[in-house]
Design a protein around this motif. Structure first.
Motif, PDB file in Angstrom:
ATOM      1  N   LYS A 144       0.992  -1.782   0.132  1.00 35.21           N
ATOM      2  CA  LYS A 144      -0.033  -0.414  -0.182  1.00 35.21           C
ATOM      3  C   LYS A 144       0.863   1.427  -0.190  1.00 35.21           C
ATOM      4  O   LYS A 144       0.104   2.095  -0.706  1.00 35.21           O
ATOM      5  N   LEU A 145       2.317   1.344   0.804  1.00 30.69           N
ATOM      6  CA  LEU A 145       2.767   1.891   0.509  1.00 30.69           C
ATOM      7  C   LEU A 145       3.467   2.748  -0.547  1.00 30.69           C
ATOM      8  O   LEU A 145       3.429   3.710  -0.731  1.00 30.69           O
ATOM      9  N   ASN A 164       2.234   1.996  -3.563  1.00 27.24           N
ATOM     10  CA  ASN A 164       1.632   2.550  -4.246  1.00 27.24           C
ATOM     11  C   ASN A 164       0.996   3.450  -4.102  1.00 27.24           C
ATOM     12  O   ASN A 164      -0.044   4.473  -4.505  1.00 27.24           O
ATOM     13  N   GLN A 194      -0.410   4.945  -1.308  1.00 25.13           N
ATOM     14  CA  GLN A 194      -1.092   5.884  -0.220  1.00 25.13           C
ATOM     15  C   GLN A 194      -0.289   5.770   1.223  1.00 25.13           C
ATOM     16  O   GLN A 194       0.485   5.714   1.743  1.00 25.13           O
ATOM     17  N   SER A 195      -0.868   6.576   1.656  1.00 25.13           N
ATOM     18  CA  SER A 195      -0.686   7.594   3.244  1.00 25.13           C
ATOM     19  C   SER A 195      -0.238   6.458   4.375  1.00 25.13           C
ATOM     20  O   SER A 195      -1.530   5.951   4.438  1.00 25.13           O
ATOM     21  N   GLN A 196       0.661   6.610   5.134  1.00 24.78           N
ATOM     22  CA  GLN A 196       0.966   6.551   6.407  1.00 24.78           C
ATOM     23  C   GLN A 196      -0.357   6.044   7.582  1.00 24.78           C
ATOM     24  O   GLN A 196      -0.599   5.277   7.760  1.00 24.78           O
ATOM     25  N   SER A 232      -3.619   7.096   6.184  1.00 25.84           N
ATOM     26  CA  SER A 232      -4.345   6.377   6.171  1.00 25.84           C
ATOM     27  C   SER A 232      -5.098   4.706   6.490  1.00 25.84           C
ATOM     28  O   SER A 232      -5.186   3.829   6.861  1.00 25.84           O
ATOM     29  N   ILE A 233      -3.418   4.313   6.307  1.00 27.38           N
ATOM     30  CA  ILE A 233      -3.060   2.687   6.379  1.00 27.38           C
ATOM     31  C   ILE A 233      -3.271   2.134   8.079  1.00 27.38           C
ATOM     32  O   ILE A 233      -3.987   1.501   8.201  1.00 27.38           O
ATOM     33  N   GLU A 267      -6.973   2.008   8.790  1.00 29.48           N
ATOM     34  CA  GLU A 267      -7.617   0.867   7.652  1.00 29.48           C
ATOM     35  C   GLU A 267      -7.361  -0.156   9.197  1.00 29.48           C
ATOM     36  O   GLU A 267      -7.934  -1.213   9.244  1.00 29.48           O
TER      37      GLU A 267
END
Length: 512
Positions: free
Chosen positions: A20-21, A23, A25-27, A29-30, A33
């Motif tokens: 995800k990182l 791709n 995506q911000s830390q 938001s992860i 999640e």
């Protein structure tokens, strides 16, 4: 205020976080999640290299923390031994593991170590090992393990490395003097057979994903200095020897170091895929070669060389061998030797040349097709379904000699498909101890053939050979002499590099 319960992600979840990182995506938001603190996502990002290494080494995907036991060296050595014996489908019990752990601790000099029941249970949990009842009599491929590796590990490999930098290496056994076991015959006759030749070699083959690079094969035989090697300055392939003609940890380490040296000179890092056999577990430090081990019992499904490359190499080798034997039979003037006798006259040096030529005949298209079957190309579904049929077709791509049916040739190619290529690692090797292998060296010397003095071929004898070849081509109505001219150029060019520079007048000085 109620304190929030801390949560630790598993190894599998951490790999998903890294994807995800990557791709974008911000830390934050992860972290939201997964319900964890953003600091944990930050630490995962910093440990990317270590986590990917653990994942590719088939560590427990449900592990949350990397806890070291009371004797980490013993645990690592025991895990290597467990992988080794299970690859041969040997049943392992708890008492056997505790006994082996005690032996390995003694090898490491840890005299105070004691393998208790509690320690063993914790070791099994850390390495995701559980008891299972054995079913059937056949070793089955691990379909779920292969699928998990293809879905979870392979994408990160394909993202990090270009196809030209992803290599696969594997060993195969070869009965290098074997001939087919059947023949056409008159109905009333009874064809007599002979004992099949089981003189064996181990061959290590290696190639990259796009088929553009095929390092020369490493061949392992029994004799360190066969007499046929006399007067040979350079062999067509790399050759090593030990008493069993098996791949060993020391031979494997040296091959990897040589490969690493070549890549360092090219300033080009590569990734090397290999199975988890005993000889591959020897520890070695490499700066330009990254090793990735396939999960146990999955090589028949996801290792590219097992998808038809090795079979294609053997098909070409056996076709070339039969062509040579047929030529020898056609060229006999009065000495009517049987096929098995002609095969026994084949020297190891002759076989090495045939192996080199067979490896050269494995085409780039064949290699790409086999990597596609192993799912290294996204449109691999069609090839994966028809892998077995396509593998037979690859073998038939070789020039099958006249008089041998396709079925017989296929059986002939597969005569040594299950030949063992490596022995089990010793306790010393499992513990990664560096000890001299004086016993192996002594056995090599004993197995070496006594050299027989014979005069080396000279430039004059080579010219005589050229005259004989040209006369044969002239008598048979050869349509083109281009290949003959290239052979003559090669001989003259070789002699020119060997001899000192002279002028034409040098040859007339003695006449004065």
């Amino acid at each position: 205020m109620e304190r929030r319960k801390s949560k630790t992600l598993t190894l599998c979840e951490r790999i998903e976080v890294l994807k995800k990182l990557k791709n974008g995506q911000s830390q934050t938001s992860i972290a939201r999640e997964y319900g964890v603190n953003p600091g944990q996502i930050s630490r995962i990002s910093k440990r990317e290299h270590q986590l990917l290494g653990d994942w590719r080494s088939n560590r427990n995907p449900r592990r949350k923390r990397k806890r070291a036991g009371k004797a980490e060296e013993v645990e690592e050595a025991l895990l290597r031994w467990f992988s080794q014996v299970r690859s041969r489908q040997f049943p392992v019990s708890g008492p056997l593991l505790t006994e082996k752990a005690g032996q390995l601790a003694g090898c490491l000099g840890l005299t105070e170590f004691k393998a208790t029941v509690g320690w063993l249970e914790r070791w099994k949990r850390r390495n995701d090992i559980t008891f299972k009842k054995q079913h059937g009599e056949r070793q089955d491929a691990d379909d779920s393990g292969a699928e998990n590796w293809v879905v979870s590990v392979l994408p990160s490999i394909l993202n990090e490395y270009a196809p030209r930098d992803i290599f696969n290496a594997d060993e195969t056994g070869l009965y290098w003097r074997a001939i087919p076991d059947g023949t056409l015959a008159f109905k009333r006759s009874t064809p007599t057979g002979s004992k099949a030749s089981e003189e064996r070699l181990t061959i290590l083959l290696c190639c990259n994903t796009d088929g553009g690079e095929k390092p020369e094969p490493l061949v392992i035989g029994k004799s360190k200095q066969p007499r046929c090697f006399q007067n040979v300055k350079r062999l067509p392939v790399s050759y090593r020897a030990n008493a069993n003609s098996w791949m060993t940890g020391d031979l494997r380490k040296q091959w990897l170091k040589d490969l690493n040296t070549r890549r360092r000179a090219q300033k080009r890092p590569i990734l090397l895929l290999c199975d988890n056999s005993a000889a591959h577990n020897a520890p070695v430090r490499l700066s330009r070669v990254k090793l990735v081990f396939l999960p146990p019992n999955t090589t028949s499904l996801i290792q590219p060389l097992d998808q038809g490359i090795i079979a294609n190499f053997k098909a070409h080798y056996r076709a070339l061998l039969l062509r040579r034997l047929t030529g020898l039979m056609d060229g006999q003037t009065g000495d009517n030797k049987r096929a098995i006798e002609l095969a026994r006259s084949l020297s190891l040096l002759d076989s090495l040349h045939l192996q080199k030529e067979a490896w050269n005949r494995v085409t780039q298209a064949t290699i790409i097709k086999c990597y596609r079957r192993a799912r290294f190309v996204k449109d691999a579904g069609r090839d994966q379904t028809n892998a077995a049929t396509a593998s037979v077709a690859d073998q038939q791509a070789a020039d099958i000699p006249a008089g041998v049916s396709k079925e017989q040739f296929h059986r002939y190619v597969a005569v040594d498909c299950s030949l063992q290529t490596a022995g089990d690692s010793t306790d010393v090797e499992l513990c990664a101890c560096k000890q001299a292998t004086a016993a192996d060296e002594a056995s090599d010397q004993m197995s070496s053939e006594a050299p027989i003095r014979q005069p080396p071929a000279t430039f004059a004898t080579a010219l005589d050979g050229l005259s004989t070849i040209r006369a044969y081509l002239e008598n048979t109505g050869c349509q083109s002499y281009e290949r003959f001219y290239r052979l003559a150029d090669l001989i003259y060019e070789t002699q020119r590099h060997r001899s000192a520079r002279r002028t034409i007048t040098d040859y007339f000085k003695k006449a004065k």
